[in-house]
Structure formats: C-alpha cells, structure tokens
Scaffold this motif. Structure first.
Motif, PDB file in Angstrom:
ATOM      1  N   SER A  32      39.123 100.262  51.333  1.00  0.00           N
ATOM      2  CA  SER A  32      39.170 100.363  52.794  1.00  0.00           C
ATOM      3  C   SER A  32      37.760 100.468  53.363  1.00  0.00           C
ATOM      4  CB  SER A  32      40.010 101.567  53.220  1.00  0.00           C
ATOM      5  OG  SER A  32      39.364 102.791  52.878  1.00  0.00           O
ATOM      6  N   LYS A  33      36.900 101.222  52.692  1.00  0.00           N
ATOM      7  CA  LYS A  33      35.531 101.383  53.176  1.00  0.00           C
ATOM      8  C   LYS A  33      34.707 100.113  52.941  1.00  0.00           C
ATOM      9  CE  LYS A  33      35.507 106.406  52.748  1.00  0.00           C
ATOM     10  NZ  LYS A  33      35.326 106.660  54.190  1.00  0.00           N
ATOM     11  N   MET A  34      34.994  99.430  51.829  1.00  0.00           N
ATOM     12  CA  MET A  34      34.296  98.170  51.591  1.00  0.00           C
ATOM     13  C   MET A  34      34.744  97.083  52.568  1.00  0.00           C
ATOM     14  SD  MET A  34      33.681  97.753  47.506  1.00  0.00           S
ATOM     15  CE  MET A  34      35.383  98.097  47.061  1.00  0.00           C
ATOM     16  N   ALA A  35      35.963  97.197  53.069  1.00  0.00           N
ATOM     17  CA  ALA A  35      36.418  96.262  54.095  1.00  0.00           C
ATOM     18  C   ALA A  35      35.523  96.359  55.326  1.00  0.00           C
ATOM     19  CB  ALA A  35      37.876  96.549  54.468  1.00  0.00           C
ATOM     20  N   LEU A  36      35.138  97.587  55.665  1.00  0.00           N
ATOM     21  CA  LEU A  36      34.223  97.786  56.788  1.00  0.00           C
ATOM     22  C   LEU A  36      32.847  97.229  56.467  1.00  0.00           C
ATOM     23  CD1 LEU A  36      33.374  98.950  59.485  1.00  0.00           C
ATOM     24  CD2 LEU A  36      33.164 101.203  58.399  1.00  0.00           C
ATOM     25  N   ALA A  37      32.335  97.554  55.292  1.00  0.00           N
ATOM     26  CA  ALA A  37      31.001  97.085  54.919  1.00  0.00           C
ATOM     27  C   ALA A  37      30.956  95.564  54.848  1.00  0.00           C
ATOM     28  CB  ALA A  37      30.598  97.687  53.576  1.00  0.00           C
ATOM     29  N   ARG A  38      31.956  94.977  54.223  1.00  0.00           N
ATOM     30  CA  ARG A  38      31.992  93.517  54.111  1.00  0.00           C
ATOM     31  C   ARG A  38      32.078  92.857  55.490  1.00  0.00           C
ATOM     32  NH1 ARG A  38      30.461  88.722  52.769  1.00  0.00           N
ATOM     33  NH2 ARG A  38      32.141  87.178  52.721  1.00  0.00           N
ATOM     34  N   GLY A  51      38.578 106.566  59.694  1.00  0.00           N
ATOM     35  CA  GLY A  51      38.853 107.289  60.935  1.00  0.00           C
ATOM     36  C   GLY A  51      37.701 108.143  61.413  1.00  0.00           C
ATOM     37  N   HIS A  52      36.686 108.302  60.572  1.00  0.00           N
ATOM     38  CA  HIS A  52      35.530 109.095  60.978  1.00  0.00           C
ATOM     39  C   HIS A  52      34.831 108.403  62.154  1.00  0.00           C
ATOM     40  CE1 HIS A  52      31.612 111.104  60.816  1.00  0.00           C
ATOM     41  NE2 HIS A  52      32.187 112.047  60.082  1.00  0.00           N
ATOM     42  N   GLU A  53      34.296 109.195  63.060  1.00  0.00           N
ATOM     43  CA  GLU A  53      33.674 108.638  64.257  1.00  0.00           C
ATOM     44  C   GLU A  53      32.532 107.688  63.909  1.00  0.00           C
ATOM     45  OE1 GLU A  53      33.030 107.527  68.015  1.00  0.00           O
ATOM     46  OE2 GLU A  53      34.762 108.636  67.194  1.00  0.00           O
ATOM     47  N   ALA A  54      31.786 107.979  62.842  1.00  0.00           N
ATOM     48  CA  ALA A  54      30.693 107.092  62.445  1.00  0.00           C
ATOM     49  C   ALA A  54      31.234 105.737  61.996  1.00  0.00           C
ATOM     50  CB  ALA A  54      29.872 107.733  61.325  1.00  0.00           C
ATOM     51  N   GLU A  55      32.386 105.750  61.336  1.00  0.00           N
ATOM     52  CA  GLU A  55      33.029 104.484  60.925  1.00  0.00           C
ATOM     53  C   GLU A  55      33.570 103.741  62.142  1.00  0.00           C
ATOM     54  OE1 GLU A  55      34.586 105.830  56.487  1.00  0.00           O
ATOM     55  OE2 GLU A  55      35.829 106.290  58.251  1.00  0.00           O
ATOM     56  N   MET A  56      34.179 104.481  63.065  1.00  0.00           N
ATOM     57  CA  MET A  56      34.748 103.841  64.256  1.00  0.00           C
ATOM     58  C   MET A  56      33.651 103.229  65.129  1.00  0.00           C
ATOM     59  SD  MET A  56      37.844 104.141  63.644  1.00  0.00           S
ATOM     60  CE  MET A  56      38.356 103.319  65.157  1.00  0.00           C
ATOM     61  N   THR A  57      32.481 103.862  65.142  1.00  0.00           N
ATOM     62  CA  THR A  57      31.367 103.330  65.921  1.00  0.00           C
ATOM     63  C   THR A  57      30.960 101.950  65.413  1.00  0.00           C
ATOM     64  OG1 THR A  57      30.537 105.536  66.448  1.00  0.00           O
ATOM     65  CG2 THR A  57      28.970 103.706  66.605  1.00  0.00           C
ATOM     66  N   ALA A  74      44.464 103.122  67.154  1.00  0.00           N
ATOM     67  CA  ALA A  74      43.747 102.898  65.897  1.00  0.00           C
ATOM     68  C   ALA A  74      44.091 101.555  65.274  1.00  0.00           C
ATOM     69  CB  ALA A  74      44.034 104.027  64.919  1.00  0.00           C
ATOM     70  N   GLY A  75      45.342 101.118  65.446  1.00  0.00           N
ATOM     71  CA  GLY A  75      45.757  99.841  64.881  1.00  0.00           C
ATOM     72  C   GLY A  75      44.991  98.659  65.449  1.00  0.00           C
ATOM     73  N   VAL A  76      44.526  98.791  66.687  1.00  0.00           N
ATOM     74  CA  VAL A  76      43.742  97.726  67.304  1.00  0.00           C
ATOM     75  C   VAL A  76      42.428  97.546  66.546  1.00  0.00           C
ATOM     76  CG1 VAL A  76      42.528  97.003  69.394  1.00  0.00           C
ATOM     77  CG2 VAL A  76      44.774  98.114  69.566  1.00  0.00           C
ATOM     78  N   TRP A  77      41.798  98.640  66.190  1.00  0.00           N
ATOM     79  CA  TRP A  77      40.522  98.579  65.481  1.00  0.00           C
ATOM     80  C   TRP A  77      40.716  98.094  64.046  1.00  0.00           C
ATOM     81  CZ3 TRP A  77      37.281  98.377  69.059  1.00  0.00           C
ATOM     82  CH2 TRP A  77      37.374  99.176  70.195  1.00  0.00           C
ATOM     83  N   GLN A  78      41.809  98.497  63.435  1.00  0.00           N
ATOM     84  CA  GLN A  78      42.087  97.992  62.093  1.00  0.00           C
ATOM     85  C   GLN A  78      42.271  96.480  62.115  1.00  0.00           C
ATOM     86  OE1 GLN A  78      45.528 100.239  60.786  1.00  0.00           O
ATOM     87  NE2 GLN A  78      44.521 102.201  61.242  1.00  0.00           N
ATOM     88  N   ALA A  79      42.874  95.975  63.187  1.00  0.00           N
ATOM     89  CA  ALA A  79      43.097  94.531  63.315  1.00  0.00           C
ATOM     90  C   ALA A  79      41.774  93.766  63.418  1.00  0.00           C
ATOM     91  CB  ALA A  79      43.973  94.248  64.527  1.00  0.00           C
ATOM     92  N   ILE A  80      40.755  94.425  63.973  1.00  0.00           N
ATOM     93  CA  ILE A  80      39.432  93.788  64.069  1.00  0.00           C
ATOM     94  C   ILE A  80      38.914  93.476  62.667  1.00  0.00           C
ATOM     95  CG2 ILE A  80      37.011  94.170  64.665  1.00  0.00           C
ATOM     96  CD1 ILE A  80      38.660  93.490  67.055  1.00  0.00           C
TER      97      ILE A  80
END
Length: 581
Positions: A553-559, A486-492, A96-102
C-alpha cells in the motif's frame, strides 16, 4: 482522471439543480465558478468560489447561496463535509475512497495519467529558436529552445496536435555577411591571411567551413569577384550553419518537425499573395508616418510609403510594408510566413521570441488577426536574458563563438537534463541566473537535483522490495489495500498527486511550461518530507518488515509519485534518474 474537474462538474450540476428548484435565478453564467486547492490546507481538500461569483448577478447574499449549495453537496457520497467560510467561500472535504481512487488511477493509467482533452485535437504551430543561420546557438537561444520544446510537449500532453517549427532567416543581408566571412576562412584555408573586417563574423566555427569550401573548389575562387561567388557561398555557408544548429539542438534533445526557409518566400509570389490578401481587405495604402518617438520634427523627413493599416487590429501605429525604392521591408516576409502558416490550416499559432523582439509583438499579432479575419489566435512568448555565473563570477565568453557563450558550452558543462530543467525554473518573461555551481550541487536548493532525487528514491525502494520478494508491479500495487494509508503526511502527497491533471490544464491554457517544473518541485518536496518523517516514525516507512500488505500500500503511493514525476519530466524533456551518483 481530473478530480478537480470532476468536483467542479458536481458543483455546476448542483447549481443547475438549485435553479430548477427556484433557489437560484435562471440565466446565470457559471464560467467563472472554480474548484481549486484552498490556500490553507487546514481549511479542507478543495474550495469553490461559486457563491462569491454568483451573488451579484443572482442579487443574493453569498452566504445564502453557499449554505444551500453546501447542504446539497453534502448529499454526494464523495463529499464528507461542506463548510461555509468568511463571506461565502465553500470548503470541501472528500471521502478517503476518493483519494484511494487517485492512486489506482495513476497506477492504471501510468504515463497517461493527467493527459487532457483540452486541445481537442486542434492543430497548433509552435515556432521557436529560429536563430539567424550565421553561427552556433548561444545561451539566449538555449532558453528559447527549451521553453518552446517544453511548451510543445505540454500542449501535446494537453490534447493538441502540435507542429514544432524553425524559421530559417536566410533571406536577409546577414547571410551575405556570412558568405563574406566564410570567404575569408576559405582564403585562410588556401594559405592566405584572412581579413576579418568589422562587421564580419570572427568566430573560429567558420574555419572548418572555409576548409570544406577549399575541398570543394580548390583555389579556383581566389581570382573571382564577389559577384561570381556570393550567391553560391550564401547557400554553402547557410547549409553548413544549419547542420551545426541541428547538431546543437540534438545535443539539447530538441527535434523540429519543420524547417521553413525565409528564402523560399522570395521570387515565388508568396509575399505578394500575402500583401494582396491584406490589400483586398482595405488594409494596404500609401501614406506618411509620424516621426518616430525621440526625434525632433526638424530631423524627420516625411516619405510616402506603402503601409499596412495595423492599427485596425490593435497595433499602436501602422507599419511600412514596402520601402520607397519598391523593395520589401523586413516585416513583409514575416507577414507572408505567417500567412503560409494560416494557409496550412493551423487553428492557433505560437511564436517564441527573444527579449529584444518586444516591439515586434503587436505588429505581428495585428498581421495574423488581419490575415485570418481574427479566427487564428497568435500568442507570442518572449524569453528574457540568461546570466551565466561560475565560481561567483560571470562566465567567460566562448573563444570558438567569437563573442558569445554557446549552447554547447552550457550543455558540455552540466548536461542537457540539468540545462533544460533549470531553464524552466523561472517564467519565460523573467530574467534567469544560470550558476554552473548551483545547478549541479546536491541540495534542496537545486530544483533539478531535488526532483531527480525523489524519483531515484522511489526506484531504490522498488529495488529493495524486489530483493525482499515483495511483488511491486503496478497492477499488484493498484489492488493493494490503500485504506492502510491515512497519515496526514501520506494524504498530503496524495492530494498533491491529484493536482497533476489540473496543473496540466492550467499550464496548457496559459502556455506556461514552467508551471510543470514548479509543480514537480512541490511534489518532490512533499515526498521527501514524508520520507524523512519515516526516519523518526517507523510506521511511515515504505517497506514494513514482515508486513508485505502494508508495504504494498505504501509502495503504491511511492510508485505513483514516480509515475507523475516521470511524466512531468517527460514534458520538460528531462530523463528521470533511477539512481543518484
């Protein structure tokens, strides 16, 4: 940060360690070892073909290689599992840490995320549009202009030193025809009836050129013969048309670095120098060609000509370089022009031609190969035809142009952004339908809307966060607790973001900017899917009421989605939308 490249490096290093341990033979070529997304996401995060491509040269069973490789890879902290599948494919799952690093990399690098050193600063010349300076650009030129400009931007993003170039075809008989056409409009400006004979250019776009000519010369040219005004009008009309073409390109958002005149090759010794270079290599000779295909021998009159031995460099037949009367063929100045490009020190050349130039590809590649001794590659990209539709019917031709739909017709109807994006929704060598109704509709079936809508949705979330007093600066979001994702939709969505640097490399190697448009649509689709799931599952919404930490954390993904979309649209020459209207 190119995660796929990093994991491939891990695989290659592990294979080398296996060689050192005697688990693989020496002298294996790892060039064809790949790490890429699996066809079925259920199989893992990445897949490698290492065991499959190395089995035969290693004289081993693929599964035997894969099992040893899997055990070694599992020791790396980034790999949570390595599973052998089928005859020897290896599926990898990442920590999971690899994806967070992205996400942290996207937010830290911003618009530079995904930039590549693939080009290593090599100089590449991209020549595109290069329309005859006889009128406004038409819709076919539009596709070539968009493709060439996006390709140049892609290569720049991939680390090349790019020069955008337009070759002005102002040395041929078509410019004489233009001058004669303008003279008729000059006569019209002087109160006479223009005589637009067959073969002249009838478009109304020449009316102001005729008026400008009258303003400069009055009626003094009326009593003069063609021999007195033809050369002057050639230059006058060409300058006027190039001014029109530059304005058309600007309307489309295209800016050239170089405008190179074919006429500058004549009388300067440049054509002679190029041909002499080929002669020094033993590639120029006097000979007689076989009759063209489709002609009966009795219809063929063999003539001795000066020929270029292009068959020695991959062409189907040798090509005439000089006419029997001693004049140059149309091919000769093109040879000289490419010789000039080589002389300017470019490491690679790319020409973007229309579909009607398919027969020109081999001879031009042969010329560049011969002139550069095979050191400078030439890639020729052909852009296929565009069919225009409106209200379910073919779009009517432009009266102003005379006999074709202009670039301005298209841009004025739908705008430069829509025009550019849609021109890249098909590979360059595939026909393209441009439906004025569909390219402006607000639906998932319209790629440009769907991608722009994703970016606008992110901007909307960030505005609402600001209204709620939540700090949504990139630096702040990069420090958020991304383990909350961590939700699969977020990880996708995160996995799709991780593909961006790989996509840049892949598209850059193939000279295929349409891949960027395809990727952006896929990324937007995954983002919209996540957004829509939030309607039913409140925990997936980007703003969590009363929980600013989770919201960040969720806005980090959106941004991060917005950053990558913006970068991709930048390559395509499209301005990201901050809100939809």
């Amino acid at each position: 940060m190119n995660l796929f490249s990093d994991i491939r490096d891990l695989v290659i290093d592990t294979l080398a360690a296996m060689q050192g341990a005697g688990e693989l033979p020496e002298d294996l070529d790892f060039a064809n070892v790949t790490v890429e997304p699996p066809r079925d996401p259920a199989h893992g995060d990445m897949a490698t073909n290492a065991a499959m491509v190395l089995a035969k040269p290693a004289a081993m069973k693929p599964r035997d290689i894969a099992q040893v490789l899997a055990a070694r890879l599992a020791d790396d902290a980034r790999i949570t599992s390595a599973e052998v599948a089928g005859p020897g494919f290896l599926n990898l799952r990442l920590d999971a840490g690899v994806w967070q690093a992205i996400l942290r990399a996207v937010l830290a690098e911003g618009a530079d995320f995904g930039r590549s050193d693939l080009g290593a600063g090599k100089r590449v010349n991209v020549e595109y549009v290069s329309a005859n300076p006889t009128g406004p650009l038409h819709v076919g030129h539009t596709r070539g202009a968009v493709f060439g400009d996006a390709l140049a931007s892609l290569l720049d993003f991939a680390g090349y030193d790019v020069t955008r170039e337009y070759y002005i075809n102002d040395g041929g008989a078509q410019v004489d025809t233009l001058a004669r056409s303008v003279f008729e409009r000059y006569r019209e400006a002087c109160g006479l009836e223009p005589e637009i004979a067959d073969g002249l250019y009838p478009g109304d776009y020449l009316v102001p050129v005729g008026a400008a000519l009258k303003a400069k010369y009055g009626e003094s040219l009326l009593d003069k013969g063609e021999e007195d005004w033809l050369e002057e009008l050639r230059d006058f009309a060409t300058d006027a048309m190039m001014e029109l073409i530059r304005a058309d390109l600007k309307a489309l958002g295209v800016e050239m670095d170089v405008f190179y005149s074919e006429k500058s090759l004549y009388g300067t010794g440049r054509i002679e120098a190029a041909i002499e270079s080929l002669r020094d290599k033993g590639l120029i000779y006097r000979g007689t060609l076989e009759p063209p295909k489709g002609k009966m021998p009795e219809d063929w009159e063999p003539r001795e000509q000066t020929l270029f031995r292009s068959t020695e460099h991959g062409d189907d037949l040798d090509r005439p370089i000089m006419k029997s009367d001693g004049g140059w063929t149309y091919f000769a100045p093109d040879v000289a022009y490419h010789f000039d490009k080589i002389s300017r020190g470019f490491d690679a050349l790319i020409d973007v031609f229309g579909a009607d130039h398919g027969g020109y590809v081999k001879r031009m590649k042969a010329a560049v190969s011969a002139l550069s001794d095979g050191k400078v590659p030439l890639d020729i990209k052909l852009t296929q035809l565009v069919k225009l539709w409106k209200n379910g019917e073919p779009f009517k031709m432009s009266k102003r142009a005379g006999n074709f739909v202009t670039l301005r017709d298209v841009v004025d109807q739908v705008g430069a952004d829509v025009t550019r994006f849609h021109m890249l929704t098909r590979k360059n060598d595939a026909p393209l339908d441009f439906d004025f109704d569909k390219v402006t509709e607000q639906s998932k079936d319209n790629p440009v809307f769907y991608v722009q809508y994703a970016h606008a949705r992110v901007c909307s979330v960030l505005r609402k966060a600001a209204e709620a007093g939540i700090d949504a600066a990139d630096a702040t979001l990069g420090d958020a607790d991304l383990a909350r994702l961590g939700h699969e939709a977020e990880m996708t969505v995160i996995r799709k973001l991780a593909e961006w640097p790989r996509l840049v490399d892949t598209a850059g190697r193939a000279n295929e900017p349409h891949r960027v448009a395809f990727y952006l649509y896929e990324l937007a689709s995954e983002f919209h899917s996540l957004w829509n799931r939030g309607n039913d599952e409140p925990g997936l919404r980007f703003l969590q009421e009363g929980d600013p930490a989770t919201s960040q954390s969720k806005m980090a993904l959106a941004r991060s989605v917005a950053v990558v979309i913006s970068a991709g649209l930048g390559i395509l020459g499209v301005t990201p939308a901050e809100e939809m209207r």
